[in-house]
Design an enzyme around this catalytic site. Structure first.
Site, PDB file in Angstrom:
ATOM      1  N   LEU A 359       0.806  -0.885  -0.397  1.00 24.71           N
ATOM      2  CA  LEU A 359       0.124  -0.434  -0.203  1.00 24.71           C
ATOM      3  C   LEU A 359       1.117   1.064  -0.234  1.00 24.71           C
ATOM      4  O   LEU A 359       1.298   1.423   0.452  1.00 24.71           O
ATOM      5  CB  LEU A 359      -0.695   0.193   1.122  1.00 24.71           C
ATOM      6  CG  LEU A 359      -1.828  -0.830   1.214  1.00 24.71           C
ATOM      7  CD1 LEU A 359      -2.242  -1.132   2.587  1.00 24.71           C
ATOM      8  CD2 LEU A 359      -2.876  -0.631   0.409  1.00 24.71           C
ATOM      9  N   ASP A 360       1.027   2.297  -1.149  1.00 25.29           N
ATOM     10  CA  ASP A 360       1.176   3.683  -0.722  1.00 25.29           C
ATOM     11  C   ASP A 360       0.468   3.788   0.192  1.00 25.29           C
ATOM     12  O   ASP A 360      -0.549   3.646   0.811  1.00 25.29           O
ATOM     13  CB  ASP A 360       1.492   4.151  -2.290  1.00 25.29           C
ATOM     14  CG  ASP A 360       1.422   5.498  -2.387  1.00 25.29           C
ATOM     15  OD1 ASP A 360       2.611   5.856  -1.856  1.00 25.29           O
ATOM     16  OD2 ASP A 360       0.717   6.757  -3.397  1.00 25.29           O
TER      17      ASP A 360
END
Length: 685
Positions: A359-360
């Protein structure tokens, strides 16, 4: 991170429709059919009669059976011929054409079966087989069309006309397709939005669930986007059109999903290849049964030919081949209705095997918009400190200053004079004869104003939480502290928990500083977080995660996320206000509402679709195995074979169509969760 508000841009030409049920039944598809072109080259859909003729044919076939039982063979033959002419003449002609071109599809099978039945004197049987087959085909087409055209129903959500404001102040109701970009359109309370646009006047709550999958109405005011097909609930709105009818987000969603439906998933290509090999083998087995059974089993030639024909009818791989596209189309449609755009069956299959999701942070785990999360006045501070801070923050264009101004009440203090930006540090102004600064810790340290013990403790606490701290000070001391952060998305922690429950590991990969990334990851419940990563560092971390955990997805929204989205086994792009076009073009899945819960939804949908496919394939092969045994033991009849084959086809279609409701509405899920909580037994005291 700089973002632009864009949406997916599929090819401008409409995507071809997916192959229909009958096209799928063609066991050796031509190259053009492999791409879903045409409705059916092996099955002429126009050859299928309507229900009045089918009903009449079934009645005549029953009368032919009765005449044969009463030994009126001539009458039975006449009635049978009439039944075949009413129901299956087109199918018979198509089957002969397929045989001439050595295409062994269901039409060819039926032509051989009917011809063979007639040659051995089983005219009533031939009529019943053809009438039952055509009736089942008609039912099957209707069921498959529901899956194929379900997503097209979305287009009907947008009204065909729009109330366009005229120069004289009045309105004119014009076709939505002819409204130009830039025109002003009035949307009355309770009306649907006809085109994409931006609100210029009015405030209202808008239900945009068909487009973004949101379960609750969204408040709209001047400057907010509107999507065609949304429903205006309360107040009148005036919007400026930003896209033509063919370019609305709703129209593009339909194009993307139709393109995905037309593509073939790996399992679908495998089933098609299997059917292409299986059908000639079935023909060979039937021929061997007809020729060898009299010698090996002591059957009469008549009985051997009849059982061979029954074996041919049941051998049709119709149910086997049709199960895959119907299931995939239903799953893709269910996802699109919940704001999940899955770009094809291959992406859906990849989601089933996910073991990790990277996940960014900014714009993915967080909203991407800085907000004031905490502020406090220090001991002995000026009582007007917050008003002064608002004056200074409102005069700056810096994102942190804008967040502070938005989070504080509007000031009533005297206006600031001589406002000057201090690059890399903050802003300065004079108010009531005193110089005030609103800036970062570096500025306070340069001026020797960071010595208060209370301030040191506060700074350490906010730094641990990953907050950006801004200080309000005059020439002598710091008066107030303001903590700004990019807030965690409201459903981020829930999404991470759902992924964990599915056995999918979550990792945060971000270019932000390590302390901030760690703080956000802790709040989301992600134990593994890595900050300070450049795009090439993200690629290396993703490759390591793939080697360690297995199939890995990447979720992001920015240009710097595009390389990782492309490298991942499955890319999820956030499709909301801050998403970039490059990220959405690169990703395999677009989340239209920026709701991270849609990632575990996609995994669950993919796993359920796989279970349904396995059920359908097992059912289709199981029934065929049973009838193969009956044929080899001399117990099969042709009309029983048709009923069984078409019955299984309808069963797998119905099973696949269940996936259209595979993703429950958030409100339904919440109500179910509350019900489970209330029904839980009280702990013992």
């Amino acid at each position: 991170m700089s973002h632009s508000h864009t949406h997916p841009h599929p090819p401008s030409a409409p995507a071809p429709a997916p192959a229909s049920a009958c096209a799928s039944c063609a066991c050796a598809p031509a190259p053009s059919q492999a791409h879903g072109q045409g409705d059916d080259q092996h099955h002429d859909h126009g050859a299928l009669p309507g229900w009045p003729r089918i009903t009449a044919a079934l009645i005549l076939a029953l009368l032919a059976e009765a005449a044969h039982w009463l030994q009126h063979d001539a009458a039975g033959m006449a009635l049978a011929l009439l039944a075949i002419a009413l129901s299956g003449l087109g199918v018979y002609r198509a089957g002969l054409g397929d045989l001439r071109h050595l295409r062994l599809g269901i039409n060819a099978l039926m032509a051989v079966a009917v011809t063979g039945a007639a040659l051995i004197g089983q005219w009533p049987e031939a009529a019943m087989v053809m009438a039952l087959f055509v009736a089942a085909e008609r039912l099957e087409h209707a069921a498959v069309d529901r899956a194929r055209h379900a997503i097209r129903d979305l287009l009907q959500l947008a009204p065909e006309t729009a109330d366009v404001l005229q120069p004289d102040g009045g309105t004119a109701r014009l076709p939505a397709a002819g409204v130009a970009v830039g025109a002003l359109v009035r949307i009355a309370p309770g009306a649907r939005v006809p085109l994409d646009g931006q609100v210029v006047r009015g405030m209202s709550a808008v239900n945009q669930a068909p487009i973004t999958g949101e379960s609750a109405p969204v408040d709209k005011a001047a400057g907010d986007p509107l999507f065609a097909g949304s429903v205006n609930h309360e107040g009148e709105l005036v919007m400026r059109v930003t896209a033509p009818a063919a370019g609305t987000l709703l129209a593009r969603i339909v194009q993307v999903v139709e393109q995905a439906q037309a593509s073939r998933a790996p399992i679908q290509r495998f089933v098609d290849r299997f059917a292409a090999i299986y059908t000639p083998i079935a023909f060979a087995l039937a021929l061997a049964l007809a020729l060898l059974a009299p010698w090996l089993l002591g059957w009469s030639w008549h009985q051997a030919a009849y059982q061979a024909l029954a074996l041919l009818v049941i051998a049709c791989p119709c149910a086997l081949v049709i199960s895959t596209p119907v299931t995939l189309v239903s799953a893709l449609t269910a996802a699109a209705r919940r704001g999940i755009l899955i770009k094809g069956g291959a992406a859906l299959e990849a989601a089933r095997g996910l073991r990790a999701v990277a996940l960014d942070k900014t714009g993915t785990l967080t909203t991407g918009s800085p907000a004031l999360v905490h502020w406090q006045m220090l001991d002995g501070a000026d009582p007007l400190a917050t008003s002064i801070a608002w004056q200074l923050a409102s005069r700056s264009d810096h994102p942190v200053s804008r967040a502070i101004a938005a989070g504080l009440p509007a000031a009533c203090a005297s206006a600031a004079d001589d406002v000057r930006a201090l690059p890399g540090r903050g802003v300065q102004a004079h108010m009531d004869g005193r110089a005030w600064t609103l800036g970062n810790l570096r500025l306070a340290r340069e001026r020797g104003l960071d010595t208060a013990p209370q301030l040191a403790d506060l700074l350490a606490r906010h730094e641990q939480q990953g907050h950006t701290v801004t200080l309000l000070a005059d020439d002598t001391r710091v008066h107030a502290l303001f903590a700004v952060a990019d807030p965690l998305r409201s459903h981020a922690a829930e999404a991470v928990a759902q992924l964990r429950a599915l056995g999918v590991r979550s990792v945060v990969l971000s270019g932000d500083n390590a302390a901030t990334v760690q703080a956000v990851a802790r709040a989301a419940g992600v134990p593994d977080a890595r900050g300070g990563l450049l795009p090439e560092d993200k690629l290396a971390a993703l490759a390591a995660l793939q080697a360690e955990a297995g199939a890995t997805a990447m979720a992001g929204d920015g240009i710097n996320d595009a390389p990782a989205l492309a490298r991942a086994d499955l890319g999820f792009a956030m499709g909301g206000a801050h998403a970039t076009g490059m990220a959405m073009e690169t990703a395999d899945v677009v989340l239209m509402h920026d709701d991270l819960r849609r990632i575990p939804d996609t995994v669950r949908l993919a796993r359920r679709a796989h279970r349904v496919l396995a059920q359908n394939i097992a059912l289709a092969l199981g029934v065929k195995a049973v009838f193969f045994g009956l044929a080899l033991s001399g117990q099969a009849t042709m009309w029983m074979a048709v009923v069984a084959d078409m019955g299984v086809s309808l069963a797998v279609v119905a099973n696949g169509l269940r996936l259209r409701r595979a993703l429950p509405d958030d409100r339904t899920a919440a109500a179910a969760a509350r019900s489970r909580e209330q029904s839980r037994p009280c702990p013992a005291t």
